[in-house]
Motif scaffolding. Structure first.
Motif, short mmCIF file in Angstrom:
data_model
loop_
_atom_site.label_atom_id
_atom_site.label_comp_id
_atom_site.label_asym_id
_atom_site.label_seq_id
_atom_site.Cartn_x
_atom_site.Cartn_y
_atom_site.Cartn_z
N THR A 270 0.83 -1.21 0.00
CA THR A 270 0.00 0.00 0.00
C THR A 270 0.86 1.26 0.00
O THR A 270 0.35 2.35 -0.28
CB THR A 270 -0.91 0.05 1.25
N HIS A 271 2.14 1.15 0.34
CA HIS A 271 2.98 2.34 0.52
C HIS A 271 3.40 2.95 -0.82
O HIS A 271 3.59 2.26 -1.81
CB HIS A 271 4.22 2.00 1.36
N LEU A 272 3.56 4.26 -0.77
CA LEU A 272 3.76 5.01 -2.02
C LEU A 272 5.03 4.60 -2.77
O LEU A 272 4.95 4.26 -3.96
CB LEU A 272 3.77 6.52 -1.71
N ARG B 232 -9.53 10.21 -3.89
CA ARG B 232 -8.84 10.25 -2.59
C ARG B 232 -8.97 8.92 -1.87
O ARG B 232 -10.02 8.25 -2.00
CB ARG B 232 -9.47 11.32 -1.70
N ARG B 233 -7.98 8.56 -1.10
CA ARG B 233 -8.06 7.34 -0.28
C ARG B 233 -8.67 7.75 1.06
O ARG B 233 -8.15 8.67 1.70
CB ARG B 233 -6.64 6.78 -0.09
N PRO B 234 -9.76 7.09 1.48
CA PRO B 234 -10.42 7.52 2.72
C PRO B 234 -9.42 7.55 3.89
O PRO B 234 -8.60 6.66 4.03
CB PRO B 234 -11.49 6.45 2.96
N GLY B 235 -9.52 8.60 4.69
CA GLY B 235 -8.71 8.68 5.91
C GLY B 235 -7.35 9.33 5.73
O GLY B 235 -6.63 9.51 6.70
N ASP B 236 -6.97 9.71 4.51
CA ASP B 236 -5.66 10.34 4.30
C ASP B 236 -5.70 11.81 4.71
O ASP B 236 -6.41 12.60 4.09
CB ASP B 236 -5.27 10.28 2.82
N PRO B 237 -4.93 12.23 5.73
CA PRO B 237 -4.81 13.66 5.99
C PRO B 237 -4.00 14.33 4.89
O PRO B 237 -3.17 13.68 4.24
CB PRO B 237 -4.05 13.73 7.32
N1 UFG Z 1 -0.41 7.09 -2.26
C1 UFG Z 1 -0.75 7.21 -3.60
N2 UFG Z 1 -0.67 6.10 -4.38
C2 UFG Z 1 -0.26 4.88 -3.90
C3 UFG Z 1 0.07 4.76 -2.53
C4 UFG Z 1 -0.02 5.90 -1.74
O1 UFG Z 1 -1.10 8.30 -4.06
O2 UFG Z 1 -0.23 3.91 -4.67
C5 UFG Z 1 -0.45 8.30 -1.40
C6 UFG Z 1 -1.38 8.17 -0.21
O3 UFG Z 1 -2.68 8.48 -0.54
C7 UFG Z 1 -0.72 9.15 0.75
C8 UFG Z 1 0.77 9.07 0.42
O4 UFG Z 1 0.84 8.48 -0.87
O5 UFG Z 1 -1.17 10.45 0.47
C9 UFG Z 1 1.55 8.19 1.37
O6 UFG Z 1 0.86 6.95 1.52
P1 UFG Z 1 1.50 5.67 2.25
O7 UFG Z 1 0.46 4.60 2.18
O8 UFG Z 1 2.84 5.40 1.68
O9 UFG Z 1 1.71 6.17 3.72
P2 UFG Z 1 0.67 6.76 4.78
O10 UFG Z 1 1.06 8.18 4.98
O11 UFG Z 1 -0.75 6.52 4.43
O12 UFG Z 1 0.94 5.78 6.00
C10 UFG Z 1 2.05 5.88 6.82
C11 UFG Z 1 2.35 4.52 7.45
C12 UFG Z 1 1.23 4.07 8.34
C13 UFG Z 1 0.93 5.17 9.33
C14 UFG Z 1 0.62 6.43 8.59
C15 UFG Z 1 0.24 7.57 9.46
O13 UFG Z 1 2.56 3.57 6.44
O14 UFG Z 1 1.60 2.91 9.03
O15 UFG Z 1 1.74 6.79 7.81
O16 UFG Z 1 1.34 8.13 10.02
F1 UFG Z 1 -0.11 4.83 10.08
#
Ligand code: UFG
Length: 315
Positions: free
Chosen positions: A184-186, A276-281
């Motif tokens: 799931t990570h960017l 948008r992915r739900p819950g993304d600040p």
């Molecule tokens: N994103 C995309 N496309 C993708 C994957 C991610 O646009 O294919 C975006 C997301 O929407 C977000 C950003 O890239 O805006 C970063 O997303 P990540 O999933 O890489 O990371 P997050 O910020 O959502 O999550 C991280 C940690 C979590 C933690 C969270 C909150 O992985 O464990 O930060 O601090 F809970």
């Protein structure tokens, strides 16, 4: 030191276990392989397969342990919303079993993987450690609850605990890196395009209140994060629970991350805007001033180094 690393077959746990071994420590890895990979455990570590409930007391009962580094957890925000009970059981329940085993065997030093998700939608950016903690997911709630248990165990039982609240961890350390399924990570998702696994990357939303409309995050290299764990081990004093943010203090947008990936890989990496992915600040950036002031830690590897190392690992 003789150290127990829970979750040492996972991404961050395996990198930190490797760094601990390189620093001369003896490492025992305990992991149930529900998410991790047996071949990610460093060869110089002893590997015990099992859950914390099943095995933590037996392993710590061997004696001689100086401290525990606790990485084992379920860590997907979206999954935690679908399966909250699983997250409470696996994160809080397994952690309680570990802490009780530590107490039973007189091991009281612990470094715990907490998360920026404990803060929720921030009122203030960069986020300091004394910001309100209002997690927006069961994942964040479980990690915050574990932080609370550690505060109590420090007060009641003399634990010396340090919680490190990670922001966006990225990069790799040689053969130790990120292999989630699903990913799931960017950064690893963007790198799947030049790897040939997918034709384009999805950008989840381009209409946020940020300079280019995409979400801004604070990326930290997993080796800088490992260095912080070594410092935290030294700072775990009996009767105290310290909490530190771990980020670089600077934010990069999704668009900027994709641009760096294009430069590093030399691939055009087509990007497609998706909902948008739900819950993304919109913006999550850490203030890491506290750990810099108190432990002298500072991040040394920039976003380009994270992408370069993640790309070498992906290849
Ligand atoms: N994103 C995309 N496309 C993708 C994957 C991610 O646009 O294919 C975006 C997301 O929407 C977000 C950003 O890239 O805006 C970063 O997303 P990540 O999933 O890489 O990371 P997050 O910020 O959502 O999550 C991280 C940690 C979590 C933690 C969270 C909150 O992985 O464990 O930060 O601090 F809970």
């Amino acid at each position: 030191m003789k150290l127990l690393v829970t979750g040492g077959a996972g991404y961050i746990g395996s990198v930190v276990a490797a760094l601990l071994i390189e620093a001369g420590h003896e490492v025992v890895v305990l992991d149930d392989l529900s998410v991790g990979h047996a071949d990610a455990v460093p060869q110089a570590a002893r590997f015990v397969q099992g859950t914390l409930r099943e095995k933590a007391a037996d392993v710590l009962g061997e004696g001689g342990f100086d401290a525990v580094l606790h990485f084992a957890a379920k860590s997907q925000v979206g999954e935690s919303v679908r399966l909250p009970a699983l997250y409470w059981d696996r994160n809080l329940g397994e952690s309680l079993a570990l802490f009780e085993a530590m107490r039973g065997h007189g091991v009281r030093k612990i470094v715990f993987s907490s998360t920026a998700a404990t803060y929720g939608e921030p009122e203030q950016v960069p986020i300091p450690e004394d910001a309100p903690t209002r997690p927006t997911s069961p994942y964040g709630q479980t990690k915050l609850a574990i932080d609370g248990v550690l505060t109590e165990f420090a007060r009641l039982y003399g634990f010396g605990a340090v919680s490190l609240r990670y922001f966006n961890v990225a990069g790799a350390h040689g053969r130790f890196g990120e292999r989630h399924d699903p990913e799931t990570h960017l950064i690893p998702n963007v790198l799947r395009v030049p790897s040939g696994a997918v034709p384009h990357v999805s950008v989840f939303g381009d209409d946020y209140a940020t300079p280019d409309g995409t979400c801004v995050r604070d990326y930290i290299h997993v080796v800088d994060l490992g260095d912080a764990h070594l410092l935290a081990l030294g700072a775990a004093e009996p009767g105290t629970h310290r909490i530190y943010n771990l980020g670089s203090g600077s934010g990069y947008s999704v668009q900027e991350v994709i641009d760096v990936c294009r430069e590093v890989t030399g691939h055009p990496i087509p990007a497609v805007v998706a909902p948008r992915r739900p819950g993304d600040p919109a913006v999550l950036v850490a203030s890491s001033a506290k750990i810099q002031d108190e432990l002298g830690w500072k991040p040394e590897r920039d976003l380009r180094a994270m992408v370069r190392d993640a790309w070498e690992f992906a290849k």
